[in-house]
Scaffold this active site. Structure first.
Site, PDB file in Angstrom:
ATOM      1  N   GLU A 174       5.345   4.104  -2.036  1.00 34.03           N
ATOM      2  CA  GLU A 174       6.104   3.940  -3.375  1.00 34.03           C
ATOM      3  C   GLU A 174       7.545   4.022  -3.134  1.00 34.03           C
ATOM      4  O   GLU A 174       8.038   5.027  -2.851  1.00 34.03           O
ATOM      5  CB  GLU A 174       5.516   4.764  -4.326  1.00 34.03           C
ATOM      6  CG  GLU A 174       6.131   4.659  -5.622  1.00 34.03           C
ATOM      7  CD  GLU A 174       6.333   3.587  -6.250  1.00 34.03           C
ATOM      8  OE1 GLU A 174       5.164   2.641  -6.304  1.00 34.03           O
ATOM      9  OE2 GLU A 174       7.247   3.059  -7.063  1.00 34.03           O
ATOM     10  N   ALA A 183       2.482   1.074  -4.021  1.00 32.21           N
ATOM     11  CA  ALA A 183       1.109   1.858  -4.194  1.00 32.21           C
ATOM     12  C   ALA A 183       0.928   2.803  -5.461  1.00 32.21           C
ATOM     13  O   ALA A 183      -0.186   2.964  -5.894  1.00 32.21           O
ATOM     14  CB  ALA A 183       0.834   2.684  -3.105  1.00 32.21           C
ATOM     15  N   CYS A 234      -0.762  -8.514 -11.899  1.00 33.68           N
ATOM     16  CA  CYS A 234      -1.230  -8.513 -13.011  1.00 33.68           C
ATOM     17  C   CYS A 234      -0.834  -9.596 -14.132  1.00 33.68           C
ATOM     18  O   CYS A 234      -0.356  -9.182 -15.267  1.00 33.68           O
ATOM     19  CB  CYS A 234      -1.582  -7.145 -13.580  1.00 33.68           C
ATOM     20  SG  CYS A 234      -0.354  -6.214 -13.679  1.00 33.68           S
ATOM     21  N   LYS A 244      -4.986   1.246  -5.822  1.00 31.56           N
ATOM     22  CA  LYS A 244      -5.664   0.485  -4.655  1.00 31.56           C
ATOM     23  C   LYS A 244      -5.561   1.325  -3.657  1.00 31.56           C
ATOM     24  O   LYS A 244      -6.673   1.080  -2.605  1.00 31.56           O
ATOM     25  CB  LYS A 244      -4.496  -0.762  -4.345  1.00 31.56           C
ATOM     26  CG  LYS A 244      -4.098  -1.562  -5.627  1.00 31.56           C
ATOM     27  CD  LYS A 244      -5.121  -2.579  -5.962  1.00 31.56           C
ATOM     28  CE  LYS A 244      -4.920  -3.516  -7.145  1.00 31.56           C
ATOM     29  NZ  LYS A 244      -4.516  -2.984  -8.332  1.00 31.56           N
ATOM     30  N   PRO A 274       0.440   4.243  -9.358  1.00 29.25           N
ATOM     31  CA  PRO A 274       0.029   5.492  -9.215  1.00 29.25           C
ATOM     32  C   PRO A 274      -1.147   5.945  -8.088  1.00 29.25           C
ATOM     33  O   PRO A 274      -1.435   7.076  -7.863  1.00 29.25           O
ATOM     34  CB  PRO A 274      -0.348   5.973 -10.507  1.00 29.25           C
ATOM     35  CG  PRO A 274      -0.814   4.730 -11.086  1.00 29.25           C
ATOM     36  CD  PRO A 274      -0.138   3.641 -10.485  1.00 29.25           C
TER      37      PRO A 274
END
Ligand code: SAM
Length: 459
Positions: free
Chosen positions: A141, A118, A238, A123, A120
């Site tokens: 995280e 998650a 990405c 989302k 920084p």
């Protein structure tokens, strides 16, 4: 829509192996792909509907209600409303999460949602704006320093229906069938970020792609148990290559019973639909739309998954009666919240999720559960910073001092604030009617209570 101040990349800067592969994949679109990389990246933000009347600004990113392109990059650091959580600076393609979530999940239900990778917080803050406030988001995280940044961004967004955790994906095996929705925005080789981030080009190699693909498979299989039967998994990267996208998803459907879910798109969005065996995915290219490279897929878990037993006996300590009376006017809809006292720090979260939160605290490394309300010191309450930023704050109950921009920046730098105010005690300070934090007005000075670790460090 373009950031003219930023450098773009040229064709010979692409890694050779990447260029060869994408030239073959893109065919006669390769030149357009290269041309898009000669352009600077678009700048975009996503507004916080809890802190902005969504009608008041022109919205322009077509797949989200909240996204907006900017003409150039302002100094976000010197905009007090950025620190107050009015918006999040986010790349436009990744806001497609909104379509994935809204088209496949019942956003009005009190869902348990996990954002596994998650930090920084792009989302996670988006999910909080999409979810019903009776639902619960677990924002996780694995890297501790990144979890701290995540926690800061979550607190700024102002929701109390969220738990921030710092766990490895395999720790979620302790929570079988706990989540209705899991988002895996996986660590990847970052090919889609080449234009925006020169470091992504430097770090790229075929070995890195193979390593990322292996790690992504491990992440997916580690977290699989935690998804309910019928639950939704949103997987995104990405990067463009198939090893980290379609190939991983084909592998997933060989290992588990999975159903891929098609989404409805508009042609003018420029998103490419990918179909490979049963896999359905969506690929974003910078020469076809205003955004960076991105890939997303949505799938449903089909087979019978056992479910976690929730902790039924509460081990949380409620605040004393005296404190409860003191805070009764502090927050909105306080009857729908549970208040707890952990080591003299008061916290609150949605009452309907107490058993879930108990279960999470028992099984995971929880950094923040809900919203910190106040610290108890010798029977006195010192309001917490995250409470100033909370959407649940009853603003009518607290005095507010409005600051001008320069004063607000001084406050955010944690410098002394030179405002004249005669009433003693705690007061909110705000900029453009959005709370920034607390001050304590004393006899002859004003104490700036902005958290030191969040202060603006630039001069
Ligand atoms: N979802 C985030 C957002 O929208 O702001 C971006 C997430 S970034 C693409 C991937 C995240 O995965 C990073 O924060 C990284 O620290 C984390 N990560 C790295 N290795 C991981 C692992 N082995 N398991 C889980 N997460 C990992």
């Amino acid at each position: 829509m373009r950031d003219e101040s930023k450098q773009s990349m040229t064709e010979d800067q692409f890694p050779q192996a990447f260029k060869k592969r994408e030239q073959a994949c893109l065919g006669n679109q390769w030149d357009d792909f290269v041309k898009a990389h000669l352009q600077p990246s678009p700048i975009s933000i996503r507004l916080n509907p809890g802190k902005t009347g969504i009608g008041e600004v022109k919205l322009s990113i077509p797949w989200t209600r909240y996204g907006r392109y900017l003409n150039n990059r302002p100094s976000f650091t010197l905009d007090p409303t950025f620190h107050a959580g009015k918006y999040y600076v986010q790349e436009a393609s990744s806001m497609f999460l909104e379509q994935a979530f809204n088209q496949t999940s019942n956003a009005t239900a009190a869902l348990n949602v996990l954002d596994l990778c998650a930090a920084p917080g792009g989302k996670s803050t988006h999910l909080l704006s999409l979810m019903n406030r009776d639902g619960l988001l677990v924002s996780n995280e694995v890297i501790q320093s990144r979890a701290a940044v995540l926690s800061e961004n979550i607190q700024k967004w102002g929701h109390c229906n969220v738990v921030v955790t710092n766990n490895d994906p395999k720790d979620f095996q302790r929570l079988p069938g706990f989540f209705d929705v899991i988002v895996v925005d996986a660590p990847c080789s970052g090919e889609g970020l080449f234009r925006k981030d020169p470091a992504a080009v430097k770090e790229w190699s075929e070995d890195a792609v193979a390593l990322c693909s292996k790690r992504q498979k491990r992440i997916l299989s580690d977290v699989w148990t935690a998804l309910k039967t019928g639950g939704i998994l949103i997987y995104s990267t990405c990067t463009y290559n198939t090893q980290e996208n379609e190939e991983n998803l084909k592998w997933l459907s060989q290992e588990y019973e999975v159903e891929y879910i098609p989404l409805e798109l508009k042609d003018e969005w420029g998103i490419v639909t990918v179909k490979d065996n049963h896999v359905i995915g969506y690929r974003f290219f910078p020469h076809l739309l205003e955004g960076e490279g991105f890939f997303l897929t949505v799938l449903r878990k089909v087979n019978g998954q056992s479910e976690s037993k929730l902790n039924l006996r509460s081990s949380f300590t409620p605040p004393s009666k005296k404190i409860k009376e003191q805070i009764s006017n502090w927050i909105l809809n306080s009857d729908q919240k549970t208040f707890i006292n952990r080591n003299d720090r008061l916290q609150f979260f949605p009452a309907n999720k107490i058993q879930e939160i108990e279960t999470l605290v028992k099984n995971l490394r929880v950094i923040v559960a809900g919203t910190f309300l106040a610290t108890v010191k010798h029977d006195k309450l010192i309001p917490e910073h995250s409470f100033a930023l909370s959407l649940e704050l009853n603003r009518n109950f607290f005095r507010t001092i409005s600051l001008e921009k320069e004063e607000a920046i001084q406050y955010l730098k944690k410098d002394s604030v030179m405002i004249s105010y005669d009433k003693k005690g705690f007061a909110l300070v705000s900029f453009e009617d959005i709370p920034l934090g607390w001050v304590n007005v004393l006899e002859n000075r004003i104490n700036n209570l902005y958290p030191s670790e969040w202060r603006i460090r630039m001069r």
